[in-house]
Design a protein around this motif. Structure first.
Motif, PDB file in Angstrom:
ATOM      1  N   ASP A 185      29.913  -5.892  -2.351  1.00 53.74           N
ATOM      2  CA  ASP A 185      29.657  -6.534  -2.863  1.00 53.74           C
ATOM      3  C   ASP A 185      31.014  -7.028  -4.459  1.00 53.74           C
ATOM      4  N   TYR A 186      31.468  -7.123  -3.609  1.00 53.28           N
ATOM      5  CA  TYR A 186      32.706  -7.407  -5.228  1.00 53.28           C
ATOM      6  C   TYR A 186      32.471  -8.959  -5.620  1.00 53.28           C
ATOM      7  N   PRO A 187      32.491  -9.510  -6.622  1.00 52.56           N
ATOM      8  CA  PRO A 187      32.278 -10.208  -7.909  1.00 52.56           C
ATOM      9  C   PRO A 187      33.433 -11.531  -7.775  1.00 52.56           C
ATOM     10  N   CYS A 188      33.468 -12.391  -5.793  1.00 49.16           N
ATOM     11  CA  CYS A 188      35.085 -12.846  -6.066  1.00 49.16           C
ATOM     12  C   CYS A 188      33.884 -14.363  -6.808  1.00 49.16           C
ATOM     13  N   GLU A 189      32.259 -14.651  -6.708  1.00 47.21           N
ATOM     14  CA  GLU A 189      32.044 -15.771  -7.703  1.00 47.21           C
ATOM     15  C   GLU A 189      32.467 -16.013  -9.020  1.00 47.21           C
ATOM     16  N   TYR A 190      33.180 -14.633  -9.593  1.00 47.47           N
ATOM     17  CA  TYR A 190      33.009 -14.343 -10.945  1.00 47.47           C
ATOM     18  C   TYR A 190      34.392 -14.212 -11.290  1.00 47.47           C
ATOM     19  N   LEU A 191      35.232 -14.001 -10.180  1.00 44.01           N
ATOM     20  CA  LEU A 191      37.102 -14.325 -10.731  1.00 44.01           C
ATOM     21  C   LEU A 191      37.193 -15.153 -11.471  1.00 44.01           C
ATOM     22  N   ASP A 192      36.676 -16.215 -12.031  1.00 43.61           N
ATOM     23  CA  ASP A 192      37.569 -17.598 -13.119  1.00 43.61           C
ATOM     24  C   ASP A 192      36.841 -16.271 -14.449  1.00 43.61           C
ATOM     25  N   LEU A 193      36.652 -15.405 -14.249  1.00 45.01           N
ATOM     26  CA  LEU A 193      36.275 -15.087 -15.786  1.00 45.01           C
ATOM     27  C   LEU A 193      36.981 -13.213 -15.579  1.00 45.01           C
ATOM     28  N   VAL A 194      38.077 -13.775 -15.177  1.00 46.35           N
ATOM     29  CA  VAL A 194      39.338 -12.186 -15.203  1.00 46.35           C
ATOM     30  C   VAL A 194      39.988 -12.690 -16.397  1.00 46.35           C
ATOM     31  N   THR A 195      40.914 -11.938 -17.408  1.00 46.78           N
ATOM     32  CA  THR A 195      41.598 -12.791 -18.430  1.00 46.78           C
ATOM     33  C   THR A 195      42.267 -11.829 -18.347  1.00 46.78           C
ATOM     34  N   ASN A 199      43.537  -6.742 -17.074  1.00 50.90           N
ATOM     35  CA  ASN A 199      44.927  -6.429 -17.463  1.00 50.90           C
ATOM     36  C   ASN A 199      45.624  -5.737 -17.818  1.00 50.90           C
ATOM     37  N   THR A 200      45.032  -5.365 -18.752  1.00 52.46           N
ATOM     38  CA  THR A 200      45.948  -5.017 -19.641  1.00 52.46           C
ATOM     39  C   THR A 200      45.467  -3.817 -19.695  1.00 52.46           C
ATOM     40  N   ILE A 201      46.755  -2.242 -19.778  1.00 52.15           N
ATOM     41  CA  ILE A 201      46.221  -0.911 -19.437  1.00 52.15           C
ATOM     42  C   ILE A 201      45.353  -0.515 -21.611  1.00 52.15           C
ATOM     43  N   GLY A 202      44.516  -0.146 -21.609  1.00 52.08           N
ATOM     44  CA  GLY A 202      44.120   0.649 -23.011  1.00 52.08           C
ATOM     45  C   GLY A 202      42.999  -0.345 -23.272  1.00 52.08           C
ATOM     46  N   ALA A 203      43.152  -1.497 -22.642  1.00 49.17           N
ATOM     47  CA  ALA A 203      41.909  -2.689 -22.856  1.00 49.17           C
ATOM     48  C   ALA A 203      40.661  -1.879 -22.619  1.00 49.17           C
ATOM     49  N   GLY A 204      38.936  -2.353 -23.020  1.00 44.21           N
ATOM     50  CA  GLY A 204      37.558  -2.042 -23.062  1.00 44.21           C
ATOM     51  C   GLY A 204      37.524  -2.241 -22.146  1.00 44.21           C
ATOM     52  N   SER A 205      36.553  -2.399 -20.706  1.00 35.93           N
ATOM     53  CA  SER A 205      36.390  -2.316 -20.046  1.00 35.93           C
ATOM     54  C   SER A 205      35.269  -3.080 -19.683  1.00 35.93           C
ATOM     55  N   VAL A 206      35.382  -4.482 -19.397  1.00 32.90           N
ATOM     56  CA  VAL A 206      33.961  -5.349 -19.661  1.00 32.90           C
ATOM     57  C   VAL A 206      33.009  -5.532 -17.707  1.00 32.90           C
ATOM     58  N   PHE A 207      34.805  -5.526 -17.532  1.00 31.72           N
ATOM     59  CA  PHE A 207      34.128  -6.040 -15.918  1.00 31.72           C
ATOM     60  C   PHE A 207      34.894  -5.337 -14.559  1.00 31.72           C
ATOM     61  N   PRO A 208      33.901  -4.179 -13.957  1.00 34.38           N
ATOM     62  CA  PRO A 208      34.384  -3.717 -13.248  1.00 34.38           C
ATOM     63  C   PRO A 208      34.531  -4.008 -11.717  1.00 34.38           C
ATOM     64  N   ALA A 209      35.606  -3.610 -11.240  1.00 31.55           N
ATOM     65  CA  ALA A 209      35.228  -4.631  -9.860  1.00 31.55           C
ATOM     66  C   ALA A 209      36.192  -3.753  -9.277  1.00 31.55           C
ATOM     67  N   LYS A 216      30.940  -6.481 -11.276  1.00 30.39           N
ATOM     68  CA  LYS A 216      30.381  -7.663 -12.190  1.00 30.39           C
ATOM     69  C   LYS A 216      30.043  -7.629 -13.761  1.00 30.39           C
ATOM     70  N   PRO A 217      30.366  -8.535 -14.597  1.00 26.91           N
ATOM     71  CA  PRO A 217      30.538  -8.238 -16.328  1.00 26.91           C
ATOM     72  C   PRO A 217      29.362  -7.915 -16.597  1.00 26.91           C
ATOM     73  N   CYS A 218      29.628  -7.205 -17.546  1.00 30.46           N
ATOM     74  CA  CYS A 218      28.640  -6.411 -17.656  1.00 30.46           C
ATOM     75  C   CYS A 218      28.284  -7.246 -19.608  1.00 30.46           C
ATOM     76  N   PRO A 219      26.713  -6.903 -20.068  1.00 30.57           N
ATOM     77  CA  PRO A 219      26.746  -7.972 -21.474  1.00 30.57           C
ATOM     78  C   PRO A 219      27.022  -7.049 -22.507  1.00 30.57           C
TER      79      PRO A 219
END
Length: 373
Positions: A185-195, A199-209, A216-219
């Protein structure tokens, strides 16, 4: 490729930026000299060595100085977790009814069973927060213990999910793996949403993959990287953000200290507005026992947290869900025991709900002693 560590974190102003090239192992360090470091921070030889002791009676008193104010911060005696208590009207004078909940979770491969139990506990965590802290103004954020978003072999080039190893569609060569991207179920269709923040350590998780992640992106309402009171479908949203998968590292110390920096919490930072001066901080660390490759050690991480809370260790409640025996080589557990308000949970337990509920009883004591800045 695993990310490489940055130079030592400055406690008062450090940007938690992307790292490249760090080696990773799923085994916990057994060296008594501490985890591998890349800075000049020396670990104290007086590490906690208690094994199988009652966590409510074990403490490590520590004194440090808040680098931003030069005010000494001395830890008090450890409080017994005790039994569950009612929090009264939910608006303690000390912390003004504000709590910031931070969950730091390992993504190591050995977390597979722990994550399964954690997924079962997510609704119980939220039920505890909503029932005990209904009148509180709370923030809830999940941080992964690394800065490598997604699956190791699929992040930059995501082939069709039915693509197999050795087929022309797969740019990788790996053994013991059938599919090029093993997460169906890897979110290949949502790769453009990755910011960059993903990829910053310590940043809040909003799109685990990755393997066993939400994929999937979390609402999360408001475009933040953390949830606040009033979040729509809080339990479901929290479960999405906290199911970070088992395709990563176990850099608990790095993730915690990065989440404490002013840069990441100040305007323009990934976690803008999460950490508040007048709020109590409750940190839940979920790990297989110990830490791999984080810079510094327990004293270094402790100092970073205390500095972020303006030199007041009593404004922090710590819960470590990991190795309940707390051996001398478990620096994540040692960190937890440095704080006057702390509790130890058993990572081998099937149900983490009771440990979280017991730890939240410390909030009442902590709030009564907390002096907001």
């Amino acid at each position: 490729m695993r990310p490489a560590s940055l130079p030592p974190l400055l406690l008062t102003l450090v940007c938690a930026c992307q790292r490249e090239g760090v080696a990773f192992t799923t085994s916990t360090s057994t060296s008594t000299s501490g985890p591998a470091t890349t800075n000049d921070t020396e670990l104290s030889s007086s590490s906690v060595t208690t094994t199988g002791a009652d966590p409510s009676t074990s403490s490590s008193a520590t004194s440090t100085t808040d680098p931003s104010t030069s005010a000494p911060a001395t830890s008090a005696s450890t409080f017994d977790v005790g039994s569950d208590k009612d929090l009264g009207d939910g608006t303690p004078v000390g912390c003004k009814g504000k709590i910031d909940f931070l969950f730091v979770i390992s993504r190591a491969g050995v977390m597979y069973e722990i994550q399964s139990n954690l997924i079962e506990a997510f609704p119980k965590f939220i039920e505890t927060i909503e029932s005990k802290f209904d009148d509180f103004d709370y923030h809830i954020m999940v941080v992964a213990a690394d800065d490598d978003w997604g699956h190791t072999y699929c992040t930059d080039d995501c082939p069709a999910l039915d693509c197999k190893i050795a087929e022309p569609c797969c740019p990788f060569t790996m053994k013991d793996q059938e599919f090029c991207c093993p997460a169906p179920d890897y979110p290949c269709e949502y790769l453009d949403l990755v910011t960059k923040c993903d990829n910053t350590i310590g940043a809040g998780s909003v799109f685990p993959a990755g393997n066993s992640a939400s994929n999937k992106p979390c609402p999360i309402d408001g475009g933040r990287r953390y949830m606040i009171k009033g979040q729509k479908d809080l339990s479901e949203t929290f479960s999405c953000a906290a199911q970070i998968g088992v395709e990563g590292a176990n850099r608990m110390g790095d993730a915690l200290t990065a989440a404490m920096t002013y840069t990441i919490n100040n305007p323009g930072g990934c976690n803008e507005g999460f950490l508040r001066k007048d709020a109590l901080l409750m940190v839940t660390l979920v790990n297989p026992g110990g830490d791999d490759y984080s810079q510094g050690g327990p004293e270094y991480w402790y100092t970073a947290v205390v500095a972020a809370k303006w030199g007041d260790p009593s404004s922090v409640v710590m819960l470590n869900i990991g190795n309940i025996l707390c051996p001398a080589t478990d620096f994540t557990c040692e960190l937890t025991k440095k704080f006057p308000y702390h509790a130890l949970g058993d990572g081998a337990a099937k149900d983490y709900g009771p440990d979280f509920e017991k730890a939240t009883t410390l909030v009442q004591e902590a709030c009564s002693a907390f002096v907001p800045q």
